[in-house]
Design a protein around this motif. Structure first.
Motif: not given
Length: 236
Positions: A92-118
């Motif tokens: 998720f959030a990969e499409a933002l790399m192609f936008l001029q205004q590169k800011a997250y349009p949403l909040n993101a948080e874990a539902m339970g324990k989680a691991e993500v690759i940045a």
């Protein structure tokens, strides 16, 4: 609470394996993938720990290695609107790399324990510009998400609340062709109500109707479906 692990081995690491399996990275040459892994970070999140906030600078996109991530907005009156739930193996959030205004349009948080690759967006963008197969993978990924959004808009605008809830529960069944089944709700009921664009009171009332009709029985987040066909027809 969140922690970041920058000390990940490239060879045989779970992170590299997860990236290689995803179509956004499957066409990357081995050397490029190893180089990208060296620049990635593993972020471990406790339950309800934030990953990023709306308006923050979007220098990275993410792949869920384990657990579940909730993307949401908070209305001016403090109500949480769930936009999407991201599960293991999804990016998720990969499409933002192609936008001029590169800011997250949403909040993101874990539902339970989680691991993500940045994943660093700029470096990945440079790599796909040199690898047409990867560029096609990105286009395909965004096309799938666009198709999903169109379906969600259709559901929210053309279906009534009864139909939306029945379809949602039906979609959670492990075997839709069976006559009965069991469902584990993926998140709190008020968040499901938010995602389906209905009030929590409406959600509770419809669940009660389903129970009274003998379609389901409920215990916490576990739902036994006694009549799959009846559930499908509930919204009609």
């Amino acid at each position: 609470m969140s922690t970041v692990d920058n000390n990940l081995l490239v060879g045989g690491s779970p992170m590299k394996s997860a990236l290689r399996k995803h179509h956004l990275f499957s066409s990357l040459p081995e050397h490029d993938l190893e180089q990208l892994v060296q620049m990635c970070r593993l972020v471990r999140l406790d339950n309800e720990a934030p990953l990023f906030h709306q308006g923050a600078e979007a220098q990275q996109f993410y792949l869920v290695l384990s657990g579940t991530i909730k993307l949401f907005r908070v209305s001016p009156d403090g109500l949480t609107k769930v936009i999407e739930v991201i599960r293991q193996g999804e990016a998720f959030a990969e499409a933002l790399m192609f936008l001029q205004q590169k800011a997250y349009p949403l909040n993101a948080e874990a539902m339970g324990k989680a691991e993500v690759i940045a994943i660093p967006s700029q470096r990945y963008k440079e790599m796909i510009l040199a690898t047409p197969e990867c560029a096609l993978g990105v286009m395909g990924n965004m096309a799938m998400k666009l198709h999903r959004r169109i379906n969600e808009i259709e559901i929210l605008t053309l279906q009534n609340t009864r139909h939306r809830l029945a379809n949602y529960l039906f979609g959670l069944l492990p075997d839709p062709a069976a006559t009965t089944g069991a469902i584990e709700l993926p998140m709190a009921k008020q968040l499901i109500a938010s995602q389906l664009a209905m009030q929590p009171e409406t959600f509770s009332r419809l669940i009660k109707e389903m129970k009274q009709q003998g379609l389901i029985s409920v215990k916490g987040g576990h739902i036994d479906v006694h009549d799959v066909q009846g559930l499908r027809e509930f919204g009609h």
